[in-house]
Write a protein that holds these residues in place. Structure first.
Motif, PDB file in Angstrom:
ATOM      1  N   ALA A   1       2.681   6.950  -0.438  1.00 49.81           N
ATOM      2  CA  ALA A   1       2.686   6.095   0.749  1.00 49.81           C
ATOM      3  C   ALA A   1       2.391   6.902   2.009  1.00 49.81           C
ATOM      4  O   ALA A   1       1.641   6.463   2.893  1.00 49.81           O
ATOM      5  N   GLN A   2       2.948   8.109   2.082  1.00 43.78           N
ATOM      6  CA  GLN A   2       2.687   8.954   3.250  1.00 43.78           C
ATOM      7  C   GLN A   2       1.219   9.342   3.334  1.00 43.78           C
ATOM      8  O   GLN A   2       0.624   9.317   4.416  1.00 43.78           O
ATOM      9  N   GLU A   3       0.632   9.704   2.201  1.00 42.25           N
ATOM     10  CA  GLU A   3      -0.774  10.097   2.209  1.00 42.25           C
ATOM     11  C   GLU A   3      -1.686   8.923   2.541  1.00 42.25           C
ATOM     12  O   GLU A   3      -2.695   9.084   3.239  1.00 42.25           O
ATOM     13  N   LEU A   4      -1.340   7.726   2.051  1.00 42.93           N
ATOM     14  CA  LEU A   4      -2.195   6.559   2.222  1.00 42.93           C
ATOM     15  C   LEU A   4      -1.872   5.744   3.466  1.00 42.93           C
ATOM     16  O   LEU A   4      -2.518   4.731   3.737  1.00 42.93           O
ATOM     17  N   HIS A   5      -0.836   6.185   4.213  1.00 44.18           N
ATOM     18  CA  HIS A   5      -0.407   5.465   5.414  1.00 44.18           C
ATOM     19  C   HIS A   5       0.000   4.028   5.082  1.00 44.18           C
ATOM     20  O   HIS A   5      -0.370   3.078   5.771  1.00 44.18           O
ATOM     21  N   LEU A   6       0.758   3.902   3.989  1.00 42.60           N
ATOM     22  CA  LEU A   6       1.316   2.623   3.571  1.00 42.60           C
ATOM     23  C   LEU A   6       2.826   2.758   3.484  1.00 42.60           C
ATOM     24  O   LEU A   6       3.377   3.853   3.651  1.00 42.60           O
ATOM     25  N   THR A   7       3.491   1.661   3.187  1.00 41.69           N
ATOM     26  CA  THR A   7       4.913   1.721   2.894  1.00 41.69           C
ATOM     27  C   THR A   7       5.091   1.942   1.398  1.00 41.69           C
ATOM     28  O   THR A   7       4.214   1.566   0.598  1.00 41.69           O
ATOM     29  N   PRO A   8       6.204   2.544   0.978  1.00 41.27           N
ATOM     30  CA  PRO A   8       6.444   2.686  -0.471  1.00 41.27           C
ATOM     31  C   PRO A   8       6.421   1.342  -1.186  1.00 41.27           C
ATOM     32  O   PRO A   8       5.969   1.254  -2.331  1.00 41.27           O
TER      33      PRO A   8
END
Length: 310
Positions: free
Chosen positions: A36-43
């Motif tokens: 999620a951090q790498e993809l700029h999403l939420t878990p």
């Protein structure tokens, strides 16, 4: 190779591509949070994408454990397939010019060979391949190529790396080394029996599963000198630290020529008991998982390392 259900092949929409990409990142990290951090999403968004992909494939890709996730057998096969397709696409987009070979390359190496041999030569690689983003990681632990996303490893050993492809980069030679001051103080020059009065310096992690004194024992057997080895010892987890300690009059190290020759040339170390001898099959190996063909960025790195070794 994983045989994907026909319904996925018939419905490779943009959303499914996004789900496959999300899966590949999560599989690389083995963490929805890091993905999620790498993809700029939420878990939560990562988890939903993976669930939709699993539903479309009618496969379970991850095992959800209490504090972590791990790939199922089907998930592992899909990950290898997706990674291979991405690398094939990257290579297909490369031009024929070596200077424009691009992409990220992660090289894992033992600390000593990195410090003493690799780093001083890296400017040449950067000048030849300016578009390759090189990430060098060091350590003594066993290499997990998939979890750490490692493309190539430079390892010391005898070439036996089960399940992996290994190619000898350069053989190694061994000889005891110390400072001239230490040798003269202990009467060590051409007198192996005087080792009993010395402190031996050991690389306790010379190679995977090696005994702490493996290199010294191998040398002693070759020269029938086991009786001369003292009990006094100082251990490190890096061969270059043994050499540094020896140059500062701490004791006698088992010197690897590829690592200590510059210190000998500078007069900081000497060979009190004779010249280097072959290390009975030990050397530095280029190691990688089986893949044919290898990505172009990996091949050019291997070619450049061979040039340096020659």
């Amino acid at each position: 190779m994983l045989n994907l259900p026909p319904r996925l092949g018939n419905r490779l929409t943009g959303a499914q591509f996004a789900n496959l990409h999300t899966f590949a990142v999560a599989a690389r990290h083995l963490s929805f949070t890091l993905a999620a951090q790498e993809l700029h999403l939420t878990p939560s968004a990562v988890s939903h994408r993976i669930a939709r992909l699993e539903q479309a494939l009618a496969l379970r890709l991850f095992e959800r454990l209490t504090r972590r996730i791990r790939l199922t057998a089907e998930g592992e096969r899909l990950y290898q397939l997706v990674q291979g397709l991405v690398e094939d696409l990257e290579e297909a987009l490369q031009t024929d010019s070596a200077s424009t070979v691009s992409g990220a390359l992660t090289l894992y190496a033992r600390p000593s060979i990195t410090q003493c041999w690799l780093v001083p030569r890296l400017a040449g690689f950067q000048q030849r391949y300016p578009q390759i983003s090189l990430d060098i990681r060091t350590g003594n632990e066993a290499v997990d190529f998939r979890a750490r996303h490692i493309d190539l490893a430079l390892l010391y050993g005898d070439g036996d790396f089960p399940g992996l492809v290994s190619q000898l980069l350069m053989a190694e030679q061994l000889a005891p080394v110390c400072s001239r001051q230490y040798a003269e103080r202990h009467g060590l020059i051409d007198a192996p029996e005087q080792l009993r009065q010395c402190t031996l310096l050991h690389d306790a992690l010379a190679w995977e599963h090696a005994a702490f004194d493996a290199e010294w024992q191998r040398w002693a057997r070759q020269y029938d000198a086991q009786a001369h080895l003292p009990s006094a010892a100082l251990t490190f987890d890096r061969a270059d630290l043994c050499a540094l300690a020896a140059s500062n009059h701490v004791g006698v190290a088992m010197g690897r020529r590829q690592l200590v020759q510059p210190l000998i040339d500078q007069g900081l170390l000497i060979l009190p008991l004779g010249d280097f001898e072959p290390a009975a099959g030990q050397g530095y190996y280029l190691v990688h998982p089986p893949r044919d063909p290898l990505p172009l960025r990996v091949r050019v790195m291997m070619e450049w390392l061979r040039e340096c070794a020659e």
